[in-house]
Scaffold this motif. Structure first.
Motif, PDB file in Angstrom:
ATOM      1  N   UNK A   1       0.832  -1.196   0.000  1.00  0.00           N
ATOM      2  CA  UNK A   1       0.000   0.000   0.000  1.00  0.00           C
ATOM      3  C   UNK A   1       0.863   1.242   0.000  1.00  0.00           C
ATOM      4  N   UNK A   2       0.242   2.412  -0.123  1.00  0.00           N
ATOM      5  CA  UNK A   2       1.008   3.660  -0.140  1.00  0.00           C
ATOM      6  C   UNK A   2       1.763   3.875   1.167  1.00  0.00           C
ATOM      7  N   UNK A   3       2.988   4.406   1.055  1.00  0.00           N
ATOM      8  CA  UNK A   3       3.842   4.645   2.219  1.00  0.00           C
ATOM      9  C   UNK A   3       4.439   6.041   2.122  1.00  0.00           C
ATOM     10  N   UNK A   4       4.424   6.756   3.236  1.00  0.00           N
ATOM     11  CA  UNK A   4       5.169   8.006   3.333  1.00  0.00           C
ATOM     12  C   UNK A   4       6.623   7.628   3.583  1.00  0.00           C
ATOM     13  N   UNK A   5       7.437   7.691   2.547  1.00  0.00           N
ATOM     14  CA  UNK A   5       8.790   7.159   2.657  1.00  0.00           C
ATOM     15  C   UNK A   5       9.609   7.899   3.715  1.00  0.00           C
ATOM     16  N   UNK A   6       9.372   9.181   3.880  1.00  0.00           N
ATOM     17  CA  UNK A   6      10.150   9.959   4.847  1.00  0.00           C
ATOM     18  C   UNK A   6       9.946   9.469   6.276  1.00  0.00           C
ATOM     19  N   UNK A   7       8.745   8.984   6.587  1.00  0.00           N
ATOM     20  CA  UNK A   7       8.445   8.538   7.952  1.00  0.00           C
ATOM     21  C   UNK A   7       8.334   7.024   8.080  1.00  0.00           C
ATOM     22  N   UNK A   8       8.173   6.334   6.943  1.00  0.00           N
ATOM     23  CA  UNK A   8       7.980   4.888   6.987  1.00  0.00           C
ATOM     24  C   UNK A   8       6.597   4.472   7.430  1.00  0.00           C
ATOM     25  N   UNK A   9       5.648   5.397   7.434  1.00  0.00           N
ATOM     26  CA  UNK A   9       4.280   5.100   7.883  1.00  0.00           C
ATOM     27  C   UNK A   9       3.360   4.874   6.678  1.00  0.00           C
ATOM     28  N   UNK A  10       2.536   3.824   6.696  1.00  0.00           N
ATOM     29  CA  UNK A  10       1.537   3.653   5.642  1.00  0.00           C
ATOM     30  C   UNK A  10       0.591   4.847   5.600  1.00  0.00           C
TER      31      UNK A  10
ATOM     32  N   UNK B   1      -6.270  -2.551   6.897  1.00  0.00           N
ATOM     33  CA  UNK B   1      -6.949  -1.958   8.060  1.00  0.00           C
ATOM     34  C   UNK B   1      -6.073  -2.022   9.302  1.00  0.00           C
ATOM     35  N   UNK B   2      -6.047  -0.907  10.031  1.00  0.00           N
ATOM     36  CA  UNK B   2      -5.250  -0.834  11.240  1.00  0.00           C
ATOM     37  C   UNK B   2      -3.823  -0.366  11.027  1.00  0.00           C
ATOM     38  N   UNK B   3      -3.418  -0.185   9.777  1.00  0.00           N
ATOM     39  CA  UNK B   3      -2.037   0.204   9.471  1.00  0.00           C
ATOM     40  C   UNK B   3      -1.885   1.703   9.181  1.00  0.00           C
ATOM     41  N   UNK B   4      -2.961   2.398   8.902  1.00  0.00           N
ATOM     42  CA  UNK B   4      -2.842   3.798   8.484  1.00  0.00           C
ATOM     43  C   UNK B   4      -2.109   4.626   9.540  1.00  0.00           C
ATOM     44  N   UNK B   5      -1.001   5.222   9.139  1.00  0.00           N
ATOM     45  CA  UNK B   5      -0.220   6.071  10.031  1.00  0.00           C
ATOM     46  C   UNK B   5       0.598   5.313  11.056  1.00  0.00           C
ATOM     47  N   UNK B   6       0.601   3.993  11.002  1.00  0.00           N
ATOM     48  CA  UNK B   6       1.316   3.216  12.015  1.00  0.00           C
ATOM     49  C   UNK B   6       2.822   3.409  11.865  1.00  0.00           C
ATOM     50  N   UNK B   7       3.510   3.599  12.997  1.00  0.00           N
ATOM     51  CA  UNK B   7       4.950   3.861  12.985  1.00  0.00           C
ATOM     52  C   UNK B   7       5.708   2.532  12.861  1.00  0.00           C
TER      53      UNK B   7
END
Length: 405
Positions: A150-159, A166-172
């Motif tokens: 799924x999409x990932x904010x590469x700078x933070x490593x958070x989905x 489900x349950x992964x959005x913004x997870x560190x």
């Protein structure tokens, strides 16, 4: 030549190390000659890299009986990286050396919907187990690379708003892994790491390529000038939502109409086959029907290839790759998909852009993701800036008198 040498001489130990990454043993004199650095500077940088365990003396296989040549070379086995390819229904974990060679691996059927605690917990547990089997201490791990479906904010490593997680959005994700391994943790989406893995295994000299994953969705990993391109917000390669003529009027799961994914993704193909009276429920069923010689399934997959080709005509005009690799589940149907893609691309893209263009099926297969996750970690650890930062940290620790500096 003199300008290049002066520029290089002003750079640091990390840049110097890049001359050794090909694993070719070189003497100090050879390194002084090719870098333009003085011999004392070469000696100092060799000492620095030896301290980091990135290089070691090489066996003198070409000895002529005189004094040993004192050649040194990259030592990829001194460190390890943990590589995890997390898919929608599986986790593939490997321990690799710094050349990307798999030392040990394990595969488990596990749904990403079980959540980050369960999935990442398995990653940590299995990484410890594989390291123990290899007889390697945890301190040998230099970094961890992870691919997510799924999409990932590469700078933070958070989905970032992953549709099937489900349950992964913004997870560190990095913070979770760092509870067990206090090292850099790099996280990217699955298509990007597949592009890195495919290139590392099969196209190492290619500077400009695209990796297309054709499965439930359609996505791309884009490499230009030898580097992976993520774009301003990390969504470079989200090609499944490019509108194409064949998908006109088709509503996509993204809410828009006409996306290539709405026509060429495996759910769309399954729907058309069911409408034709065929027993197909999944993308794997589609592949099985094609392999069994079913004409209806073969026709639909080839037409899906044409739709992907329509999308690629746009990409080719923008990116101008020399290689396009087709992977993902639908690519396992073989020439049916590729024939449709090639038919559309070679007929309608610019002759100049397609003159030397290769469109090939993935040869890395299910190894692409885990190798790519390893390469994600390796490229970070061996980057000039990271090497220089580690030397600064060691110097500062030494000045403080820290144990183990």
């Amino acid at each position: 030549m003199m300008t290049v040498r002066r520029t290089f001489a002003a750079q640091g130990t990390g840049d110097f190390f890049q001359w050794l990454r090909d694993e070719t043993p070189r003497t100090r004199n050879e390194l002084a000659s090719i870098t333009g650095l003085s011999r004392p500077t070469v000696m100092a940088r060799i000492d620095d890299l030896s301290e980091l365990r990135l290089i070691a003396p090489a066996s003198d296989t070409a000895s002529t009986g005189g004094r040993p040549s004192g050649r040194i070379a990259f030592s990829p086995g001194a460190w390890a990286v943990v590589a995890a390819d997390i898919g929608a229904t599986h986790v593939h974990l490997a321990i690799c050396d710094l050349a990307g060679t798999v030392q040990a691996e394990n595969y488990a059927e596990m749904a990403v919907t079980e959540g980050p605690q369960r999935v990442l917990g398995w990653v940590i547990e299995m990484a410890h187990r594989l390291l123990e089997e290899l007889g390697r201490p945890e301190a040998d791990v230099a970094a961890v690379g992870i691919g997510l479906p799924g999409p990932v904010d590469f700078a933070t490593g958070r989905p970032s708003n992953p549709p099937i997680m489900p349950g992964w959005d913004g997870y560190d994700v990095p913070a979770h892994i760092q509870t067990a391994f206090d090292v850099p943790v790099l996280v990217d989406n699955d298509v990007n790491i597949m592009a890195l893995g495919e290139r590392a295994l099969n196209w190492g000299t290619v500077e400009d390529m695209m990796f297309i994953k054709a499965a439930t969705g359609i996505g791309a990993g884009i490499i230009t000038d030898g580097d992976l391109r993520r774009g301003a917000n990390g969504v470079a390669g989200d090609v499944g939502h490019i509108a194409v003529p064949r998908a006109a009027g088709q509503r996509c799961r993204c809410g828009k109409v006409g996306c290539v994914e709405a026509y060429a993704g495996s759910p769309a193909i399954v729907d058309r086959l069911i409408a034709d009276g065929l027993d197909a429920r999944t993308g794997a069923d589609v592949v099985s029907l094609v392999r069994a010689g079913n004409l209806g399934a073969t026709r639909e997959v080839r037409d899906a290839g044409r739709a992907i080709g329509e999308m690629l005509n746009t990409c080719i005009s923008v990116v101008n790759p020399s290689v396009i690799v087709i992977g993902g589940l639908l690519a396992q149907s073989g020439e049916s998909l590729l024939a449709g893609i090639r038919e559309e691309v070679y007929a309608k893209s610019s002759p100049l852009a397609t003159h030397d263009l290769t469109i090939a099926q993935s040869r890395a297969g299910d190894q692409a993701g885990v190798i790519g996750a390893g390469m994600l970690a390796i490229e970070h650890v061996l980057a000039p800036a990271y090497i220089d930062s580690q030397l600064r940290l060691r110097a500062a620790a030494s000045r403080r008198g820290d144990v183990g500096a």
